[in-house]
Write a protein that holds these residues in place. Structure first.
Motif, PDB file in Angstrom:
ATOM      1  N   ILE A  12       0.855  -1.191   0.000  1.00  0.00           N
ATOM      2  CA  ILE A  12       0.000   0.000   0.000  1.00  0.00           C
ATOM      3  C   ILE A  12       0.886   1.234   0.000  1.00  0.00           C
ATOM      4  N   ASP A  13       0.692   2.110  -0.989  1.00  0.00           N
ATOM      5  CA  ASP A  13       1.476   3.341  -1.010  1.00  0.00           C
ATOM      6  C   ASP A  13       0.668   4.471  -0.387  1.00  0.00           C
ATOM      7  N   ASN A  14       1.285   5.615  -0.300  1.00  0.00           N
ATOM      8  CA  ASN A  14       0.631   6.778   0.309  1.00  0.00           C
ATOM      9  C   ASN A  14       0.062   7.727  -0.741  1.00  0.00           C
ATOM     10  N   GLY A  15      -0.171   7.198  -1.932  1.00  0.00           N
ATOM     11  CA  GLY A  15      -0.697   8.034  -3.003  1.00  0.00           C
ATOM     12  C   GLY A  15      -2.118   8.503  -2.736  1.00  0.00           C
ATOM     13  N   ASN A  16      -2.467   9.601  -3.386  1.00  0.00           N
ATOM     14  CA  ASN A  16      -3.806  10.169  -3.215  1.00  0.00           C
ATOM     15  C   ASN A  16      -4.832   9.416  -4.049  1.00  0.00           C
ATOM     16  N   LEU A  17      -6.050   9.395  -3.552  1.00  0.00           N
ATOM     17  CA  LEU A  17      -7.177   8.839  -4.296  1.00  0.00           C
ATOM     18  C   LEU A  17      -8.252   9.912  -4.345  1.00  0.00           C
ATOM     19  N   TRP A  18      -8.522  10.400  -5.556  1.00  0.00           N
ATOM     20  CA  TRP A  18      -9.491  11.483  -5.699  1.00  0.00           C
ATOM     21  C   TRP A  18     -10.853  10.895  -6.044  1.00  0.00           C
ATOM     22  N   LEU A  19     -11.809  11.137  -5.168  1.00  0.00           N
ATOM     23  CA  LEU A  19     -13.167  10.629  -5.348  1.00  0.00           C
ATOM     24  C   LEU A  19     -14.161  11.758  -5.143  1.00  0.00           C
ATOM     25  N   PRO A  20     -15.340  11.669  -5.769  1.00  0.00           N
ATOM     26  CA  PRO A  20     -16.405  12.638  -5.483  1.00  0.00           C
ATOM     27  C   PRO A  20     -16.788  12.567  -4.010  1.00  0.00           C
ATOM     28  N   LYS A  41     -19.921  15.268 -14.371  1.00  0.00           N
ATOM     29  CA  LYS A  41     -18.892  15.839 -15.252  1.00  0.00           C
ATOM     30  C   LYS A  41     -17.969  16.744 -14.460  1.00  0.00           C
ATOM     31  N   GLU A  42     -18.532  17.517 -13.533  1.00  0.00           N
ATOM     32  CA  GLU A  42     -17.711  18.399 -12.710  1.00  0.00           C
ATOM     33  C   GLU A  42     -16.769  17.593 -11.815  1.00  0.00           C
ATOM     34  N   ASP A  43     -17.264  16.474 -11.292  1.00  0.00           N
ATOM     35  CA  ASP A  43     -16.409  15.581 -10.497  1.00  0.00           C
ATOM     36  C   ASP A  43     -15.217  15.114 -11.326  1.00  0.00           C
ATOM     37  N   MET A  44     -15.492  14.703 -12.566  1.00  0.00           N
ATOM     38  CA  MET A  44     -14.432  14.192 -13.427  1.00  0.00           C
ATOM     39  C   MET A  44     -13.418  15.285 -13.749  1.00  0.00           C
ATOM     40  N   LEU A  45     -13.896  16.500 -13.975  1.00  0.00           N
ATOM     41  CA  LEU A  45     -12.985  17.605 -14.252  1.00  0.00           C
ATOM     42  C   LEU A  45     -12.087  17.870 -13.051  1.00  0.00           C
ATOM     43  N   ASN A  46     -12.662  17.828 -11.857  1.00  0.00           N
ATOM     44  CA  ASN A  46     -11.871  18.045 -10.639  1.00  0.00           C
ATOM     45  C   ASN A  46     -10.853  16.924 -10.428  1.00  0.00           C
ATOM     46  N   VAL A  47     -11.293  15.696 -10.660  1.00  0.00           N
ATOM     47  CA  VAL A  47     -10.391  14.548 -10.513  1.00  0.00           C
ATOM     48  C   VAL A  47      -9.233  14.668 -11.498  1.00  0.00           C
ATOM     49  N   CYS A  48      -9.546  14.977 -12.753  1.00  0.00           N
ATOM     50  CA  CYS A  48      -8.503  15.080 -13.776  1.00  0.00           C
ATOM     51  C   CYS A  48      -7.540  16.232 -13.476  1.00  0.00           C
ATOM     52  N   GLU A  49      -8.072  17.312 -12.947  1.00  0.00           N
ATOM     53  CA  GLU A  49      -7.212  18.442 -12.575  1.00  0.00           C
ATOM     54  C   GLU A  49      -6.236  18.035 -11.468  1.00  0.00           C
ATOM     55  N   ASN A  50      -6.742  17.318 -10.480  1.00  0.00           N
ATOM     56  CA  ASN A  50      -5.882  16.864  -9.383  1.00  0.00           C
ATOM     57  C   ASN A  50      -4.832  15.869  -9.861  1.00  0.00           C
ATOM     58  N   ILE A  51      -5.255  14.960 -10.749  1.00  0.00           N
ATOM     59  CA  ILE A  51      -4.308  13.984 -11.303  1.00  0.00           C
ATOM     60  C   ILE A  51      -3.213  14.702 -12.085  1.00  0.00           C
ATOM     61  N   THR A  52      -3.612  15.686 -12.910  1.00  0.00           N
ATOM     62  CA  THR A  52      -2.647  16.443 -13.707  1.00  0.00           C
ATOM     63  C   THR A  52      -1.644  17.160 -12.808  1.00  0.00           C
ATOM     64  N   ASN A  53      -2.144  17.824 -11.776  1.00  0.00           N
ATOM     65  CA  ASN A  53      -1.257  18.544 -10.861  1.00  0.00           C
ATOM     66  C   ASN A  53      -0.270  17.606 -10.184  1.00  0.00           C
ATOM     67  N   ALA A  54      -0.753  16.420  -9.816  1.00  0.00           N
ATOM     68  CA  ALA A  54       0.119  15.453  -9.149  1.00  0.00           C
ATOM     69  C   ALA A  54       1.251  15.011 -10.073  1.00  0.00           C
TER      70      ALA A  54
END
Length: 344
Positions: free
Chosen positions: A71-79, A235-248
């Protein structure tokens, strides 16, 4: 363990030097602890201190059916709607009231397996995944026997409060028994699974995942205390998730320019935004394959990969809602060049 330590142990034992023997064991335990094997260290100390109710591990490394997952300490972005359900499961497990069987259902790539890892991390539990390839057998009756063996092993784990068992894609075992295309053998396997879930030790925590919820046996669904639907991304959830993934990934690859608005616009142009797992792969590829000398190149790669077309026409980009500055970045030209192209 060092050779010197082994020799010293044998020497102390032969000389009946109990104090020296214990001190040597303490040194060995310290060495294991420094290497991260704290359970073995704890066990060694318990042996020489007279404590008899401690066991070194809850899991047999040679198990046919269980495999430990790191188990790593990576983030998991969920709605938030899914995240709140996950936190509810954490609370239920922490209360230790026998609520111990959970089902995660949803399309591939929606975060079911990763959420299981995060629950194990939050609760500081070891995570073990069931190896279905060793359970399912073509010989008549063997699959049921293997299921019985699996649950016998699970129910006899030594430190039940420290483990979490993951049945990833449980539909491999539990297709609907009334489905005419289902083999009789797998129908019997499902019945065996139901029986074992009924007598499962309540200290054991089980999470099962499935991509085929509608095809699961109804009796199996009822065995779980709580089911989470992972298909609840707006759709807004997906945009937020993708933004967080991109930043990471930008931070990981040490790319300083974070063009959030452009990223969101590109993703918004997709006819069908894919699952978080698929989007993560596309974003990672875009950033990883981008030019080292051009910090904006990942945006062009992202546009091409997600929209499946090349960047060619300035006016098309304008129609898609990009500003002059954003078009200049996507076309790798100056703003004045873009302005002249638009005014033509």
């Amino acid at each position: 363990m060092k050779v010197k330590s082994i020799i010293n142990l044998i020497k102390c034992h032969s000389e009946k030097n109990e104090l020296g023997f214990k001190n040597e064991v303490y040194d060995i335990a310290k060495d294991f602890n420094e290497k991260g094997d704290d359970q073995i260290a704890e066990y060694l100390i318990s042996l020489v201190s007279g404590v008899t109710n401690f066991v070194p591990q809850s899991y047999n490394e040679n198990s046919e059916f269980l495999k430990k997952i790191e188990i790593d300490n990576g983030n998991l972005w969920l709605p938030d709607i899914i995240k709140n359900d996950i936190l509810g499961i954490v609370n239920a497990i922490s209360r230790n009231i026998g609520v111990n069987k959970f089902l995660f259902e949803g399309k591939p790539g929606t975060g079911k397996t990763e959420a299981s890892k995060q629950i194990a991390r939050i609760l500081d539990r070891d995570l073990y995944i069931v190896n279905f390839s060793n359970i399912i057998d073509s010989k008549l009756g063997e699959t049921q026997k293997n299921i019985d063996k699996l649950f016998d092993e699970i129910n006899n784990l030594k430190s039940k409060e420290k483990d979490l068992i993951l049945f990833d894609e449980i539909d491999a075992l539990a297709l609907n028994r009334i489905n005419n295309n289902d083999l009789r053998e797998m129908g019997r396997a499902t019945s065996t699974l139901l029986k074992q879930l009924d007598i499962l030790n309540e200290k054991i925590i089980i999470i099962a995942t499935t991509n085929l919820y509608k095809n699961l046996d109804y009796a199996l669904k009822r065995r779980f205390d709580f089911t989470i639907n992972f298909d609840r991304y707006s759709k807004e959830d997906m945009l937020n998730v993708c933004e967080n993934i991109t930043n990471a990934f930008l931070n990981k690859f040490k790319i300083k320019t974070h063009e959030k608005r452009i990223v969101r616009k590109i993703i918004s142009l997709m006819d069908d935004i894919k699952s978080p797992g698929e989007m993560k792969n596309a974003i990672r590829t875009s950033i990883a394959f981008s030019s080292i000398d051009d910090s904006d190149d990942y945006l062009r790669k992202l546009y091409t990969i997600l929209l499946k077309k090349e960047i060619k026409d300035i006016k098309i980009l304008q129609d898609e809602g990009f500003t002059v500055r954003e078009i200049a970045i996507l076309t790798n030209t100056s703003k004045s060049t873009v302005s002249r192209g638009i005014s033509k």
